[in-house]
Design a protein around this motif. Structure first.
Motif, PDB file in Angstrom:
ATOM      1  N   ILE A 114       7.273  64.852  59.172  1.00 63.72           N
ATOM      2  CA  ILE A 114       7.552  63.419  59.119  1.00 63.72           C
ATOM      3  C   ILE A 114       8.947  63.134  59.680  1.00 63.72           C
ATOM      4  O   ILE A 114       9.130  62.313  60.578  1.00 63.72           O
ATOM      5  N   LEU A 115       9.928  63.821  59.126  1.00 60.61           N
ATOM      6  CA  LEU A 115      11.322  63.419  59.365  1.00 60.61           C
ATOM      7  C   LEU A 115      11.856  63.872  60.726  1.00 60.61           C
ATOM      8  O   LEU A 115      12.612  63.128  61.367  1.00 60.61           O
ATOM      9  N   LEU A 116      11.487  65.074  61.169  1.00 62.32           N
ATOM     10  CA  LEU A 116      12.097  65.583  62.400  1.00 62.32           C
ATOM     11  C   LEU A 116      11.702  64.761  63.633  1.00 62.32           C
ATOM     12  O   LEU A 116      12.583  64.366  64.405  1.00 62.32           O
ATOM     13  N   ALA A 118      14.297  66.717  54.524  1.00 64.10           N
ATOM     14  CA  ALA A 118      12.844  66.742  54.725  1.00 64.10           C
ATOM     15  C   ALA A 118      12.149  67.384  53.523  1.00 64.10           C
ATOM     16  O   ALA A 118      11.086  66.932  53.084  1.00 64.10           O
ATOM     17  N   ALA A 119      12.762  68.430  52.990  1.00 65.80           N
ATOM     18  CA  ALA A 119      12.173  69.109  51.829  1.00 65.80           C
ATOM     19  C   ALA A 119      12.149  68.162  50.633  1.00 65.80           C
ATOM     20  O   ALA A 119      11.129  68.040  49.946  1.00 65.80           O
ATOM     21  N   GLY A 164      14.722  58.494  57.963  1.00 67.62           N
ATOM     22  CA  GLY A 164      14.983  58.921  59.338  1.00 67.62           C
ATOM     23  C   GLY A 164      16.244  58.268  59.886  1.00 67.62           C
ATOM     24  O   GLY A 164      17.099  58.939  60.478  1.00 67.62           O
ATOM     25  N   GLY A 183       7.327  67.319  54.890  1.00 67.92           N
ATOM     26  CA  GLY A 183       8.544  66.536  55.085  1.00 67.92           C
ATOM     27  C   GLY A 183       9.093  66.703  56.497  1.00 67.92           C
ATOM     28  O   GLY A 183       9.526  65.734  57.125  1.00 67.92           O
ATOM     29  N   GLU A 184       9.049  67.939  57.002  1.00 71.22           N
ATOM     30  CA  GLU A 184       9.572  68.169  58.351  1.00 71.22           C
ATOM     31  C   GLU A 184       8.694  67.510  59.412  1.00 71.22           C
ATOM     32  O   GLU A 184       9.205  67.017  60.413  1.00 71.22           O
ATOM     33  N   VAL A 205       9.916  55.931  54.006  1.00 74.30           N
ATOM     34  CA  VAL A 205      10.063  57.156  54.794  1.00 74.30           C
ATOM     35  C   VAL A 205      10.917  56.881  56.040  1.00 74.30           C
ATOM     36  O   VAL A 205      11.811  57.660  56.385  1.00 74.30           O
ATOM     37  N   ILE A 232      19.200  68.140  57.674  1.00 73.17           N
ATOM     38  CA  ILE A 232      18.005  67.314  57.847  1.00 73.17           C
ATOM     39  C   ILE A 232      16.772  68.044  57.303  1.00 73.17           C
ATOM     40  O   ILE A 232      15.851  67.415  56.763  1.00 73.17           O
ATOM     41  N   LEU A 251      12.171  64.930  50.725  1.00 73.00           N
ATOM     42  CA  LEU A 251      11.196  63.882  51.052  1.00 73.00           C
ATOM     43  C   LEU A 251       9.771  64.378  50.790  1.00 73.00           C
ATOM     44  O   LEU A 251       8.972  63.718  50.124  1.00 73.00           O
ATOM     45  N   GLY A 252       9.475  65.565  51.316  1.00 76.41           N
ATOM     46  CA  GLY A 252       8.133  66.121  51.152  1.00 76.41           C
ATOM     47  C   GLY A 252       7.782  66.324  49.683  1.00 76.41           C
ATOM     48  O   GLY A 252       6.660  66.041  49.252  1.00 76.41           O
TER      49      GLY A 252
END
Lengths: 373, 373
Positions: B292-294, A285-286, A268, B289-290, A264, A281, A288-289
């Motif tokens: 986590i990533l943001l 994220a989508a 980033g 995901g957001e 993860v 981004i 990744l999720g």
């Protein structure tokens, strides 16, 4: 094996090596030949290093460190020319010959009976006759692969792909050009060499390569100093990070949390280095999720429907004994697996294997039964 | 303190307690009164248990286990009537009086100077005069909170919210109704009681409560057996899991991977239990995901812009000495923090505190410098 002789070869004090026996240094006489194996790194000896009964040492392949931000890493690690090779997604092997017999060593220094059969079949034995000291360092890839099965390569079953060469009794590996030269001479599969760039300008050349590999489902790249002076570095595609997460969350309780979080975190750093817009981004994220949540939910649902959660893999062997030996090999590695009856096929047998993921099964079932975490 | 007397009170052999001294059992004489603290659980003694020099024991509050799937967990854990209380999002405290002085113990059994001042200010001391044996178990919440600052409650600074009561020298806690009765009698803040349901039908009543709490940014619920026979269970809202992840990824290298993965896994179980459609689960994946990533990308970007990554918190104290003592308390807990000069304000001082997150700072900077992972 004479401890004093082994210690001398490895450059360790004899007393130190004696101390380590049965804790870090393990002996094995199956499959032959007899050997000593380093389970963990010790005083400069890499984990996976093997000392054969002949006294010959095959050192563990050095761990390749990872760049999180490519541009500063290239700048810091390299001067001169950087070769970009594809990082193959399979499992690491070292193939060598002992007393004229070819054996395949896993990363941990075990002789793997399945891999040994494949390597004996696929590699021209001439290379070992011409170079009895050689160690071929490579990746076993393909769909009929018991550890990391992937259909992303033009490989039907399993192939050994060379990425470096070394010599017995030496820690040094030879690097890009000698490896590709040898592969050409003997017709060996070799990891694709995707370009060579001056270090200063390499980053902007490499980014499109990484993006393209990602789109094709490939794992990533290894950057190597063509003069073989700086150690190589690796870097992975976003798609590969996400595929790892998908796999890990399907078997969520059998994977270490660190495996998950490290992948993860890579996302980033890549998002920032690639200067992604707010929209890009969010799309990342989508992805990744989804690579986390969808396989996890799927596992829970399957278990609710009373399915046993397992990893199905398949191998193809020439001799039934190889499958039996591989079963024994998995058992000694502590992997629980159920082997189907071998099905005869062109030139051998296909064997389906169900690798158990007990922890994920048990934990999920416990939650379904109303137990508490 | 007389070891033999303490051992007898705790029901431990004297020799066992002696063995544990300086490893698991720590002595402390600051802030007063003098005490012995259990750093880890031992033979049925909860971690955080404190034995005061007076011989009085305040047991650690029992860990509340978590439901991953609400419906089967309720079915398995409860019969009769289940009370639904809001789970407050702050930090756990036990308030008690020793020799007539009120002290606030953290989860780990430390006397926290800041929390002690707040508790002395907010709790009617009458409760301790009337009940010298009482232990008030609660959560400190609000924005001026040095550990878990949250603006989700109608609280300006920091408030102690009661959720259970116990007695010194007893492991038993009193449960829902005695707690709410006491709160009413003495005008104490108490965790909201959101409903009482028969166990059989509770699940369908509870789901809308959890959804509503989630929308309002609240943490979740604790389910309690009103007859106080079965142990309570907790369950959190998706939004709270995601907020935890946001926080953890902002300081990604200072949080344990297990903290992160556990929150992600909760999302999978909730999505399945709530029978989410493919569209709903994708929306949940995007939120996940957001979260986590943001924050992760934000931290990397800030560090690239040479910002120091820190957690800014703020406390409000009546006496400057309390801030000084709190600084000392954080230091002994191993937390590195920089305290601003106290700013006088109505009825006391406001002190801004920057809690250092060294590991995230150092790791991120190393990557920016081109080091390898």
């Amino acid at each position: 094996m004479k401890i004093s002789r082994v210690a001398e070869r490895l450059g360790l004090p004899k007393e130190r090596l004696s101390e380590l026996q049965e804790t870090i240094v393990k002996e094995s006489d199956w499959p032959p030949p007899r050997l000593m194996r380093f389970d963990k790194p010790v005083s400069g000896v890499e984990a996976g290093t093997v000392v054969f009964y002949t006294g010959e040492v095959v050192y563990g392949y050095p761990k390749i460190k990872r760049a999180m931000l490519l541009e500063p890493a290239i700048k810091r690690q390299f001067t001169g020319i950087v070769a970009v090779e594809e990082k193959m997604n399979g499992y690491n092997l070292r193939a060598t010959s002992i007393d004229g017999e070819i054996v395949a060593l896993t990363r941990g220094g075990y002789i793997c009976p399945f891999s040994t059969e494949v390597v004996r079949d696929r590699i021209d034995p001439e290379v070992f006759r011409d170079h009895p000291e050689i160690v071929l360092c490579g990746e076993m890839v393909g769909p009929e692969n018991p550890y990391v099965p992937k259909s992303i390569y033009p490989v039907d079953s399993a192939e050994f792909v060379l990425f470096d060469i070394a010599k017995k009794n030496s820690r040094v590996t030879q690097g890009v050009h000698p490896t590709h030269d040898l592969a050409e001479e003997y017709g060996l599969n070799v990891t694709p060499l995707l370009g060579e760039f001056r270090a200063e300008g390499a980053y902007k050349e490499i980014v499109p390569i990484v993006r393209d590999l990602g789109k094709r489902g490939r794992e990533g790249i290894v950057l190597k100093d063509v003069s073989n002076e700086a150690p190589p570095i690796k870097y992975t595609c976003s798609e590969s990070n996400c595929m790892d997460l998908e796999h890990a969350f399907r078997y969520y309780n059998d994977y270490a949390s660190d495996f998950i979080v490290s992948r993860v975190v890579r996302e980033g750093f890549q998002a920032v280095e690639w200067g992604e817009s707010s929209e890009e981004i969010r799309a990342r994220a989508a992805r990744l999720g989804e690579s986390i949540l969808l396989p996890l939910a799927d596992t829970i649902r399957r278990k609710m429907e009373k399915e046993q959660i397992a990893q199905s893999v398949q191998i193809r062997v020439k001799r039934i004994q190889t499958a039996k030996d591989f079963e024994q090999h998995l058992r000694r590695m502590g992997i629980r697996a159920i082997f189907d009856i071998p099905v005869p096929d062109v030139d051998g047998y296909v064997v389906r294997i169900e690798k158990m993921v007990m922890s994920t099964n048990d934990k999920t079932q416990a939650m379904i039964d109303g137990q508490l975490w």
